[in-house]
Motif scaffolding. Structure first.
Motif, PDB file in Angstrom:
ATOM      1  N   GLU A  26      50.660   0.941 -35.290  1.00 42.68           N
ATOM      2  CA  GLU A  26      50.515   2.353 -34.948  1.00 42.68           C
ATOM      3  C   GLU A  26      49.224   2.938 -35.519  1.00 42.68           C
ATOM      4  O   GLU A  26      49.159   4.132 -35.822  1.00 42.68           O
ATOM      5  CB  GLU A  26      51.705   3.141 -35.496  1.00 42.68           C
TER       6      GLU A  26
ATOM      7  N   PRO B  16      46.210   4.134 -34.651  1.00 36.94           N
ATOM      8  CA  PRO B  16      45.597   5.424 -34.285  1.00 36.94           C
ATOM      9  C   PRO B  16      46.423   6.628 -34.749  1.00 36.94           C
ATOM     10  O   PRO B  16      45.877   7.574 -35.327  1.00 36.94           O
ATOM     11  CB  PRO B  16      45.516   5.342 -32.756  1.00 36.94           C
ATOM     12  N   ARG B  17      47.740   6.597 -34.515  1.00 41.33           N
ATOM     13  CA  ARG B  17      48.590   7.701 -34.966  1.00 41.33           C
ATOM     14  C   ARG B  17      48.577   7.819 -36.477  1.00 41.33           C
ATOM     15  O   ARG B  17      48.454   8.924 -37.033  1.00 41.33           O
ATOM     16  CB  ARG B  17      50.027   7.493 -34.492  1.00 41.33           C
TER      17      ARG B  17
ATOM     18  N   MET C  40      46.357   6.863 -38.729  1.00 38.63           N
ATOM     19  CA  MET C  40      45.122   7.376 -39.326  1.00 38.63           C
ATOM     20  C   MET C  40      44.962   8.860 -39.060  1.00 38.63           C
ATOM     21  O   MET C  40      44.525   9.617 -39.942  1.00 38.63           O
ATOM     22  CB  MET C  40      43.904   6.603 -38.809  1.00 38.63           C
ATOM     23  N   ASP C  41      45.333   9.317 -37.873  1.00 37.09           N
ATOM     24  CA  ASP C  41      45.278  10.761 -37.605  1.00 37.09           C
ATOM     25  C   ASP C  41      46.144  11.525 -38.605  1.00 37.09           C
ATOM     26  O   ASP C  41      45.736  12.570 -39.134  1.00 37.09           O
ATOM     27  CB  ASP C  41      45.754  11.056 -36.181  1.00 37.09           C
ATOM     28  N   GLU C  42      47.333  11.023 -38.866  1.00 39.41           N
ATOM     29  CA  GLU C  42      48.240  11.689 -39.802  1.00 39.41           C
ATOM     30  C   GLU C  42      47.716  11.622 -41.236  1.00 39.41           C
ATOM     31  O   GLU C  42      47.816  12.588 -42.001  1.00 39.41           O
ATOM     32  CB  GLU C  42      49.632  11.059 -39.728  1.00 39.41           C
TER      33      GLU C  42
ATOM     34  N   ILE D  36      44.607  11.517 -42.211  1.00 34.41           N
ATOM     35  CA  ILE D  36      43.499  12.470 -42.336  1.00 34.41           C
ATOM     36  C   ILE D  36      44.035  13.894 -42.397  1.00 34.41           C
ATOM     37  O   ILE D  36      43.562  14.722 -43.194  1.00 34.41           O
ATOM     38  CB  ILE D  36      42.505  12.276 -41.176  1.00 34.41           C
ATOM     39  N   ALA D  37      45.041  14.203 -41.571  1.00 28.61           N
ATOM     40  CA  ALA D  37      45.632  15.537 -41.584  1.00 28.61           C
ATOM     41  C   ALA D  37      46.251  15.867 -42.936  1.00 28.61           C
ATOM     42  O   ALA D  37      46.343  17.041 -43.320  1.00 28.61           O
ATOM     43  CB  ALA D  37      46.683  15.652 -40.483  1.00 28.61           C
TER      44      ALA D  37
ATOM     45  N   ILE E 283      41.412  10.331 -46.314  1.00 30.49           N
ATOM     46  CA  ILE E 283      40.375  10.077 -45.320  1.00 30.49           C
ATOM     47  C   ILE E 283      39.971   8.611 -45.339  1.00 30.49           C
ATOM     48  O   ILE E 283      39.259   8.150 -46.232  1.00 30.49           O
ATOM     49  CB  ILE E 283      39.124  10.954 -45.558  1.00 30.49           C
TER      50      ILE E 283
ATOM     51  N   ASP F  76      39.304   5.284 -42.125  1.00 32.50           N
ATOM     52  CA  ASP F  76      38.882   5.276 -40.733  1.00 32.50           C
ATOM     53  C   ASP F  76      39.603   4.197 -39.947  1.00 32.50           C
ATOM     54  O   ASP F  76      40.308   3.334 -40.513  1.00 32.50           O
ATOM     55  CB  ASP F  76      37.361   5.215 -40.578  1.00 32.50           C
ATOM     56  N   LEU F  77      39.454   4.264 -38.647  1.00 30.14           N
ATOM     57  CA  LEU F  77      40.163   3.413 -37.706  1.00 30.14           C
ATOM     58  C   LEU F  77      39.189   2.448 -37.067  1.00 30.14           C
ATOM     59  O   LEU F  77      38.099   2.838 -36.660  1.00 30.14           O
ATOM     60  CB  LEU F  77      40.813   4.287 -36.628  1.00 30.14           C
TER      61      LEU F  77
ATOM     62  N   ARG G 147      39.548   0.221 -33.889  1.00 39.74           N
ATOM     63  CA  ARG G 147      40.466  -0.055 -32.791  1.00 39.74           C
ATOM     64  C   ARG G 147      40.604  -1.552 -32.535  1.00 39.74           C
ATOM     65  O   ARG G 147      39.638  -2.289 -32.730  1.00 39.74           O
ATOM     66  CB  ARG G 147      39.965   0.634 -31.509  1.00 39.74           C
TER      67      ARG G 147
END
Length: 401
Positions: free
Chosen positions: A347, A349-350, A352-354, A356-357, A361, A363-364, A366
């Motif tokens: 998972e 992408p999800r 890493m977004d979470e 960072i939020a 911090i 990074d991804l 892909r």
């Protein structure tokens, strides 16, 4: 989640001899683990650059090339980087991008080894894509053939047809540290020249360019060296090659007498012949100011903390994250690890977004790699513990609709 490792993190931070360096950076409450992409801002740099802009450029104007020592900046700053990569003064020149310097180094290596029977330029098959693009173009332009080789298979690929080899010291994706001393020795045994990309190692671990006989090397300055976005890269030319190094990009600032404006090119002596055009002064002087954070810092101490940080982070991940949710792609052995941890996660992408939020911090890469860089000058053990704890929290939640 198992028992908290936060008390251990606090004890480790209390004993950390580099802990005082953190105050030299402009940081907020986030855990910043992306210094292997862009290093944090040293807090004194804005004032230094304000002086460059308002006084040197605004008032002295053209006089700053001499009165402000702008003209000597590429070699002067190169000499400041040199101890961090194990080079003597006069062997590094700063300027241009990493890509441009890779081109100079690969073409220069082939020209230093001009035997027409040496038809091949070997390149790390797992390299950062741009290195591969540049190496392939350099091979075409010099009438050579590009040969991608997995790092573990290099010894078997070397031979009498090898002219030069381009290798990454640390793999940008996995964080694997390649054995620079033994690989350089193998390249030399085959009669070829070794070109190393130090983007993910300079400022994080000892390199030993001179001690290990590296021929040419390049590196960026905006990662562990904290020089700022797009800060100029550097080129290393071993002392034994400087007199014969033939840069494919001769420019007026690498001429032995730049202001003669002669139409006949005569290269300057030493690493200066790696210069091309007018230095990018604003970013170069920002880099020079940023390097002040290294005053009195031992790269061996940095390496010791880097290994301790990444060990502790992996321990926290193992303790907090449910088994099977992530897998480390970074070697466990210290001799094979840079200063980052790459975790494979379905998972990614999800997640890493979470992260960072929630103030962690990283990074991804892909499609499924979470990458965390540990910069010992400003990352602490509490940061590592918090990052692993938040990662576990995110993985325990269902994806949002």
């Amino acid at each position: 989640m198992s028992e908290s490792l936060a008390p251990r993190a606090a004890a480790l931070d209390a004993a950390d001899e580099l802990a005082g360096a953190r105050k030299l950076f402009a940081l907020d409450d986030a855990v910043y683990l992306d210094g292997n992409s862009l290093g944090a801002l040293p807090a004194h740099v804005p004032d230094r650059i304000a002086d460059v802009v308002t006084r040197q450029w605004g008032q002295l104007r053209i006089r700053s090339w001499t009165e402000g020592d702008w003209w000597t900046a590429p070699e002067r700053i190169g000499d400041r980087i040199a101890p961090l990569v194990g080079a003597a003064p006069g062997r590094i020149v700063v300027g241009d991008s990493t890509s441009v310097n890779v081109f100079k180094a690969v073409v220069g290596a082939v020209r230093l080894n001009p035997d027409p029977a040496r038809t091949d330029v070997l390149v790390d098959a797992t390299t950062f894509p741009t290195d591969g693009y540049i190496a392939e173009s350099a091979a075409r332009m010099t009438g050579r053939r590009i040969v991608p080789v997995a790092p573990g298979e290099l010894a078997g690929a070397l031979g009498p047809a090898t002219a030069a080899v381009l290798l990454n010291h640390v793999d940008y994706r996995s964080g694997r540290l390649h054995d620079l001393p033994s690989l350089t020795a193998a390249v030399h045994e085959a009669g070829a020249l070794a070109v190393w990309d130090l983007c993910h190692s300079a400022g994080a671990l000892p390199v030993g360019l001179d001690a290990h006989g590296v021929d040419l090397a390049v590196g960026c300055t905006y990662k562990y060296l904290n020089g700022g976005p797009g800060s100029p890269a550097y080129l290393y030319v071993a002392q034994r090659h400087q007199a014969a190094f033939d840069s494919p990009l001769p420019g007026w600032t690498s001429h032995e007498d730049p202001f003669a404006m002669s139409h006949a090119y005569t290269p300057a002596g030493g690493a200066v012949r790696g210069r091309v055009g007018t230095p990018d002064i604003l970013s170069m002087l920002a880099l020079e100011a940023a390097l002040d954070v290294w005053d009195g810092v031992s790269i061996d101490t940095v390496r010791a903390k880097s290994l301790a940080l990444t060990d502790f982070f992996l321990e926290c991940v193992a303790a907090y994250v449910p088994e099977g949710r992530v897998t480390s792609l970074t070697p466990a052995a210290h001799a094979e690890r840079g200063s980052q941890i790459a975790l494979r996660c379905d998972e990614a992408p999800r997640v890493m977004d979470e992260l960072i939020a929630r103030g962690v911090i990283g990074d991804l890469r892909r499609p499924d790699v979470l990458r965390f860089g540990f910069t010992p000058l400003y990352v602490g053990f509490a940061d590592a513990e918090r990052a692993a704890r938040v990662l576990a929290e995110v993985l325990s939640e269902q994806p949002r609709d």
